[in-house]
Design an enzyme around this catalytic site. Structure first.
Site, PDB file in Angstrom:
ATOM      1  CG  HIS A  99      39.188  35.479  32.208  1.00 39.89           C
ATOM      2  ND1 HIS A  99      40.448  36.007  32.025  1.00 39.89           N
ATOM      3  CD2 HIS A  99      38.558  36.321  33.066  1.00 39.89           C
ATOM      4  CE1 HIS A  99      40.583  37.116  32.738  1.00 39.89           C
ATOM      5  NE2 HIS A  99      39.448  37.327  33.392  1.00 39.89           N
TER       6      HIS A  99
ATOM      7  CG  HIS B 128      43.444  45.150  34.493  1.00 42.86           C
ATOM      8  ND1 HIS B 128      42.734  45.546  33.372  1.00 42.86           N
ATOM      9  CD2 HIS B 128      42.985  43.913  34.787  1.00 42.86           C
ATOM     10  CE1 HIS B 128      41.888  44.591  33.030  1.00 42.86           C
ATOM     11  NE2 HIS B 128      42.018  43.590  33.880  1.00 42.86           N
TER      12      HIS B 128
ATOM     13  CG  ASP C  10      41.872  40.011  36.065  1.00 37.32           C
ATOM     14  OD1 ASP C  10      41.109  39.106  35.680  1.00 37.32           O
ATOM     15  OD2 ASP C  10      41.741  41.201  35.731  1.00 37.32           O
TER      16      ASP C  10
ATOM     17  CD  GLU D  51      37.145  38.906  31.380  1.00 36.88           C
ATOM     18  OE1 GLU D  51      36.294  39.569  32.008  1.00 36.88           O
ATOM     19  OE2 GLU D  51      38.358  39.232  31.338  1.00 36.88           O
ATOM     20  CD  GLU D  52      41.517  40.727  31.409  1.00 36.15           C
ATOM     21  OE1 GLU D  52      40.938  41.825  31.260  1.00 36.15           O
ATOM     22  OE2 GLU D  52      41.756  40.260  32.543  1.00 36.15           O
TER      23      GLU D  52
ATOM     24  CG  ASP E  89      36.880  37.808  36.385  1.00 36.05           C
ATOM     25  OD1 ASP E  89      38.016  38.172  36.755  1.00 36.05           O
ATOM     26  OD2 ASP E  89      36.496  37.901  35.203  1.00 36.05           O
TER      27      ASP E  89
END
Length: 355
Positions: free
Chosen positions: A66, A322, A178, A212-213, A235
């Site tokens: 992603h 994150h 990410d 995706e998130e 990922d």
């Protein structure tokens, strides 16, 4: 100073600002680097990028990484011109305030900072609390709502102003490893396979997925469109080699230890075995994680596409997921590309990993 050379494709993806639903900058990078190597190339209504190699091949292999990232979306501006927002994706609220940010607007980027009440103005109880979203704001240095609205609009999005930086050899930090590393890996794998002189059986479809998130949305639709026999999602995964991380709870994976191969209900056992064999054949380090449920990745959507897809998951070890300063060893990224090239070449016609 580190002398490690970051691939231009990866560096450009990391610089691209692409919160879920606003992936245009990352799309443009993927287009520029991957489209020339593909036999067919498409986009779709959700903003996925779908690159195909060897279109008459069998089986159909889908590689998914992603390209979206966390962000903030403007929801309200008060009369003094301070901007309030909601979060895109799973933020740790304790790290939002005090950050430099860039807002994407119709007229170009606007810089600002996230603010909250200073610690000096809090009582003892307030100091113990994590601020709620409505207690944090964005300050772009204006004096009124009208002045703010000349520069930004409701629905504009923002990202942290934290760029890629190498901190030790091949170890780097960036705001959105990410999962820009995943989008890079699937694109770079196709680029390298396109240069292979020896024919291989599989049709390879590399997809830079969107959204995706916020619920693996791009993977859900692209898996239906591609209709693969076999898929591997790429990922990031948690590197657990730092303080305050109990291996009894979170397993044992480390930065620089190689790609992480997942096992569990989300993973087809034959695909896991083939990824493992590929890693051993090319003699790269690898790590193993176990997950008893659908993973928090595109793999969970792809596995359940149409009549079901034989799905694997490979993750890049990452610290501080994150947050504005995620940390990755870029050697793990390169090893993952090598792994997927070998895996793709190993697939045999008519073998769809049913079990």
């Amino acid at each position: 100073m580190s002398t490690y050379k970051v691939p231009a494709f990866l560096a450009e993806l990391l610089h691209a600002r692409s919160p879920s639903g606003y992936e245009a900058e990352a799309q443009a990078v993927f287009d520029r680097h991957v489209k020339p190597a593909a036999d067919a190339y498409a986009n779709d209504a959700l903003g996925n990028r779908i690159a195909t190699l060897n279109p008459k091949g069998d089986p159909v292999l889908m590689l998914a990484g992603h390209m979206d990232e966390l962000g903030l979306i403007i929801t309200f501006i008060n009369k003094e011109g301070f901007i309030y927002f909601d979060t895109i994706g799973g933020h740790d609220l304790s790290v939002i305030s005090g950050r430099r940010i860039i807002i994407q607007t119709a007229n170009g980027p606007v810089k600002g900072v996230t603010g909250k009440r200073a610690i000096h103005l809090m009582d003892d109880e307030d100091r113990k609390k994590v601020p709620k979203k409505h207690e944090i704001w964005i300050d772009i240095g204006v004096r009124s709502k009208a002045e703010a609205l000349e520069r930004v609009a409701i629905g504009d999005v923002a990202t942290y102003d934290h760029e890629l930086e190498l901190i030790s050899g091949s170890i780097g930090t960036a705001r959105a490893f990410d999962n820009k590393v995943g989008a890079y890996i699937v694109g770079e794998t196709l680029i390298r396979l396109a240069k292979e002189k020896k024919p291989f059986a599989a049709k390879v479809v590399s997809v830079a997925t969107s959204q995706e998130e916020i619920g693996v949305r791009g993977a859900t639709t692209s898996a239906y469109l591609v209709n693969p026999h076999i898929a591997v999602a790429i990922d990031v995964g948690h590197a657990t080699d730092h303080p305050d991380c109990d291996n009894r709870r979170f397993g044992e994976t480390k930065l620089g230890g190689g790609p992480i191969l997942c096992r569990g209900a989300n993973i087809n056992p034959k695909i896991y075995d083939r990824l493992l064999r590929a890693a051993k054949k090319i003699k790269i380090p690898y790590q193993i994680e176990a997950d008893p449920r659908p993973t928090g990745t595109d793999a969970r959507a792809i596995q359940m596409g149409r009549g079901g897809v034989a799905t694997g998951l490979v993750s890049i070890p990452l610290r501080y997921m994150h947050t504005p300063s995620e940390v990755v060893d870029l050697e793990d990224v390169e090893r993952c590309v090598q792994l997927l090239v070998e895996f793709a070449k190993s697939l045999e016609k008519g073998d769809y990993a049913h079990w």
